[in-house]
Motif scaffolding. Structure first.
Motif, PDB file in Angstrom:
ATOM      1  N   ASN A  75       9.410   0.533   9.837  1.00  0.00           N
ATOM      2  CA  ASN A  75       9.243   1.945  10.248  1.00  0.00           C
ATOM      3  C   ASN A  75       8.607   2.035  11.630  1.00  0.00           C
ATOM      4  O   ASN A  75       8.131   3.093  12.033  1.00  0.00           O
ATOM      5  CB  ASN A  75       8.445   2.736   9.193  1.00  0.00           C
ATOM      6  CG  ASN A  75       7.010   2.258   9.071  1.00  0.00           C
ATOM      7  OD1 ASN A  75       6.521   1.481   9.878  1.00  0.00           O
ATOM      8  ND2 ASN A  75       6.310   2.746   8.052  1.00  0.00           N
ATOM      9  N   PRO A 100      -2.656  -3.428  -1.879  1.00  0.00           N
ATOM     10  CA  PRO A 100      -2.776  -2.925  -0.510  1.00  0.00           C
ATOM     11  C   PRO A 100      -3.142  -3.950   0.557  1.00  0.00           C
ATOM     12  O   PRO A 100      -3.169  -3.609   1.731  1.00  0.00           O
ATOM     13  CB  PRO A 100      -3.869  -1.858  -0.628  1.00  0.00           C
ATOM     14  CG  PRO A 100      -4.673  -2.264  -1.801  1.00  0.00           C
ATOM     15  CD  PRO A 100      -3.743  -2.949  -2.747  1.00  0.00           C
ATOM     16  N   GLY A 152       4.546  -4.499   9.763  1.00  0.00           N
ATOM     17  CA  GLY A 152       3.228  -5.088  10.037  1.00  0.00           C
ATOM     18  C   GLY A 152       3.007  -6.363   9.239  1.00  0.00           C
ATOM     19  O   GLY A 152       2.345  -7.294   9.706  1.00  0.00           O
ATOM     20  N   ALA A 153       3.583  -6.435   8.043  1.00  0.00           N
ATOM     21  CA  ALA A 153       3.391  -7.618   7.184  1.00  0.00           C
ATOM     22  C   ALA A 153       4.031  -8.864   7.780  1.00  0.00           C
ATOM     23  O   ALA A 153       3.614  -9.987   7.485  1.00  0.00           O
ATOM     24  CB  ALA A 153       3.953  -7.345   5.789  1.00  0.00           C
ATOM     25  N   HIS A 186       0.824  -1.214   0.000  1.00  0.00           N
ATOM     26  CA  HIS A 186       0.000   0.000   0.000  1.00  0.00           C
ATOM     27  C   HIS A 186       0.860   1.267   0.000  1.00  0.00           C
ATOM     28  O   HIS A 186       0.334   2.345  -0.201  1.00  0.00           O
ATOM     29  CB  HIS A 186      -0.915   0.007   1.233  1.00  0.00           C
ATOM     30  CG  HIS A 186      -0.147  -0.118   2.518  1.00  0.00           C
ATOM     31  ND1 HIS A 186       0.441  -1.301   2.911  1.00  0.00           N
ATOM     32  CD2 HIS A 186       0.167   0.797   3.462  1.00  0.00           C
ATOM     33  CE1 HIS A 186       1.068  -1.104   4.067  1.00  0.00           C
ATOM     34  NE2 HIS A 186       0.919   0.152   4.418  1.00  0.00           N
ATOM     35  N   ARG A 187       2.160   1.134   0.276  1.00  0.00           N
ATOM     36  CA  ARG A 187       3.009   2.320   0.400  1.00  0.00           C
ATOM     37  C   ARG A 187       4.156   2.206  -0.607  1.00  0.00           C
ATOM     38  O   ARG A 187       5.322   2.160  -0.241  1.00  0.00           O
ATOM     39  CB  ARG A 187       3.556   2.407   1.829  1.00  0.00           C
ATOM     40  CG  ARG A 187       3.862   3.811   2.291  1.00  0.00           C
ATOM     41  CD  ARG A 187       4.407   3.830   3.712  1.00  0.00           C
ATOM     42  NE  ARG A 187       3.474   3.463   4.747  1.00  0.00           N
ATOM     43  CZ  ARG A 187       2.418   4.177   5.141  1.00  0.00           C
ATOM     44  NH1 ARG A 187       2.182   5.337   4.583  1.00  0.00           N
ATOM     45  NH2 ARG A 187       1.618   3.758   6.099  1.00  0.00           N
ATOM     46  N   PHE A 219       5.920   1.256  12.913  1.00  0.00           N
ATOM     47  CA  PHE A 219       4.474   1.400  13.086  1.00  0.00           C
ATOM     48  C   PHE A 219       3.699   0.545  12.085  1.00  0.00           C
ATOM     49  O   PHE A 219       4.127   0.387  10.941  1.00  0.00           O
ATOM     50  CB  PHE A 219       4.036   2.866  12.884  1.00  0.00           C
ATOM     51  CG  PHE A 219       4.408   3.754  14.041  1.00  0.00           C
ATOM     52  CD1 PHE A 219       3.565   3.878  15.131  1.00  0.00           C
ATOM     53  CD2 PHE A 219       5.620   4.430  14.045  1.00  0.00           C
ATOM     54  CE1 PHE A 219       3.911   4.682  16.213  1.00  0.00           C
ATOM     55  CE2 PHE A 219       5.977   5.231  15.129  1.00  0.00           C
ATOM     56  CZ  PHE A 219       5.123   5.351  16.213  1.00  0.00           C
ATOM     57  N   VAL A 236      -2.215  -6.273   3.133  1.00  0.00           N
ATOM     58  CA  VAL A 236      -0.919  -6.409   3.795  1.00  0.00           C
ATOM     59  C   VAL A 236      -0.369  -7.831   3.612  1.00  0.00           C
ATOM     60  O   VAL A 236      -1.072  -8.809   3.876  1.00  0.00           O
ATOM     61  CB  VAL A 236      -1.042  -6.063   5.300  1.00  0.00           C
ATOM     62  CG1 VAL A 236       0.236  -6.405   6.042  1.00  0.00           C
ATOM     63  CG2 VAL A 236      -1.380  -4.587   5.460  1.00  0.00           C
TER      64      VAL A 236
HETATM   65  C1  LIG Z   1      -4.665  -8.177   5.401  1.00  0.00           C
HETATM   66  C2  LIG Z   1      -4.840  -6.734   5.791  1.00  0.00           C
HETATM   67  N1  LIG Z   1      -5.105  -6.425   7.076  1.00  0.00           N
HETATM   68  C3  LIG Z   1      -5.259  -5.128   7.448  1.00  0.00           C
HETATM   69  C4  LIG Z   1      -5.155  -4.126   6.519  1.00  0.00           C
HETATM   70  C5  LIG Z   1      -5.305  -2.658   6.930  1.00  0.00           C
HETATM   71  N2  LIG Z   1      -3.961  -2.066   6.923  1.00  0.00           N
HETATM   72  C6  LIG Z   1      -3.532  -1.320   5.876  1.00  0.00           C
HETATM   73  S1  LIG Z   1      -1.967  -0.815   6.078  1.00  0.00           S
HETATM   74  C7  LIG Z   1      -1.850  -1.529   7.592  1.00  0.00           C
HETATM   75  C8  LIG Z   1      -0.587  -1.415   8.411  1.00  0.00           C
HETATM   76  C9  LIG Z   1       0.548  -2.070   7.751  1.00  0.00           C
HETATM   77  O1  LIG Z   1       1.731  -1.806   8.462  1.00  0.00           O
HETATM   78  P1  LIG Z   1       3.135  -2.130   7.804  1.00  0.00           P
HETATM   79  O2  LIG Z   1       3.068  -3.430   7.078  1.00  0.00           O
HETATM   80  O3  LIG Z   1       4.152  -2.012   8.883  1.00  0.00           O
HETATM   81  O4  LIG Z   1       3.336  -1.011   6.710  1.00  0.00           O
HETATM   82  P2  LIG Z   1       3.420   0.588   6.890  1.00  0.00           P
HETATM   83  O5  LIG Z   1       2.014   1.099   6.769  1.00  0.00           O
HETATM   84  O6  LIG Z   1       4.047   0.869   8.217  1.00  0.00           O
HETATM   85  O7  LIG Z   1       4.265   1.056   5.754  1.00  0.00           O
HETATM   86  C10 LIG Z   1      -3.026  -2.178   7.916  1.00  0.00           C
HETATM   87  C11 LIG Z   1      -3.253  -2.926   9.179  1.00  0.00           C
HETATM   88  C12 LIG Z   1      -4.894  -4.493   5.178  1.00  0.00           C
HETATM   89  N3  LIG Z   1      -4.754  -3.576   4.220  1.00  0.00           N
HETATM   90  N4  LIG Z   1      -4.706  -5.787   4.841  1.00  0.00           N
END
Ligand SMILES: Cc1ncc(C[n+]2csc(CCOP(=O)(O)OP(=O)(O)O)c2C)c(N)n1
Length: 274
Positions: A122, A62, A94-95, A13-14, A124, A64
């Protein structure tokens, strides 16, 4: 610097930065964000579904961790092709909390698939600090658990990241298996949007101030100045030139048309052949 257009890169997503770093067009990025027909995904994907196949950027998604297993498949395919290409998966800390990440690391190691796992730690995931989610903040421990060789670098030091990748890629291209690179960094802005996220329950103003001193762009600028290796026009020239590129690409994207209505069906379903 170290990837080639036949490699297979995947983002999340980023991934605006990843898409641009491998050579994706700035104009097509802006056009995609604005939903225009000229966008990277023809205006059908938006900010989080980017692609630039001609530069080896296969997809960003997007969900995760969703592209991590796909990168393993792409790495295996690259190895079977025998061209020395690799797959690369960019994802956040988070992944690593998703099962798909662990299954992928295990499978990549068992298959010796050339996949560079790049974790941008990062600290968070959305609004939760890693200290509230995991018993330790170092993610290379997951690579060790799966027997995948790894390194942990200062993700805000461009030279360190580049050197680390430059050291491991030749071996991977020559038949080596996966590698896990943890780049430690910090998210300056909010999870979504331009604000700094101090108003959603996270207490991080002190940390943020500290991390801003480690801005990777400022550090690179200082290093270039110290090494006297700036082009004519110096830093100001680079910043001014970049601003022009951004302004021109944005204006062009704003002038582009939205997709015609019938494109919705044409681009959603494949043509049946024969
Ligand atoms: C499977 C799934 N669960 C929850 C979400 C909602 N979500 C979008 S970004 C995110 C946080 C992801 O954190 P990280 O992987 O550390 O990436 P960062 O945003 O810090 O770059 C979440 C929980 C999602 N998009 N996909």
């Amino acid at each position: 610097m170290h990837l080639r257009s036949t490699d297979r890169a995947f983002g999340s997503h980023r991934s605006h930065g990843h898409y641009l770093a491998v050579g994706g067009s700035l104009h097509r990025l802006f056009a995609e964000v604005l939903g225009r027909d000229t966008g990277a995904s023809r205006g059908m994907g938006g900010s989080m579904h980017l692609q630039a196949r001609e530069h080896g950027f296969v997809a960003s998604v997007p969900i995760v961790a969703a592209t991590i297993p796909i990168a393993v498949g792409a790495g295996l395919a690259a190895r079977m092709d025998g061209t020395g290409d690799i797959a690369i998966a960019f994802f956040g800390d988070g992944a690593t909390e998703e099962g798909a990440f662990h299954e992928s690391m295990n499978l990549a190691m068992m298959l010796r698939a050339p996949v560079l796992f790049v974790c941008e730690n990062n600290l968070f995931a959305s609004h939760l600090h890693i200290g509230l989610r995991q018993p330790a903040d170092s993610l290379v421990r997951f690579a060790e658990a799966h027997g995948v060789p790894s390194a942990r670098v200062d993700g805000n030091d461009i030279a360190q990241v580049t050197d680390a990748v430059g050291r491991v890629l030749p071996g991977m291209r020559a038949g080596g298996g996966p590698f896990f690179l943890e780049c430690v960094t910090y998210r300056w802005r909010g999870h979504v949007g331009h604000r700094e996220d101090d108003d959603v329950g996270v207490k991080r103003s002190e940390d943020l101030g500290h991390w801003k001193l480690r801005d990777p762009i400022t550090r690179l600028a200082r290093a270039l100045l110290a090494a006297k290796s700036l082009p004519p026009g110096g830093l100001e020239g680079i910043f001014a030139g970049t601003q022009i590129l951004v302004d021109e690409a944005w204006s062009a994207a704003e002038r582009d048309p939205f997709p015609a209505e019938d494109r919705l069906v044409q681009r959603t379903y494949a043509e049946r052949n024969g």
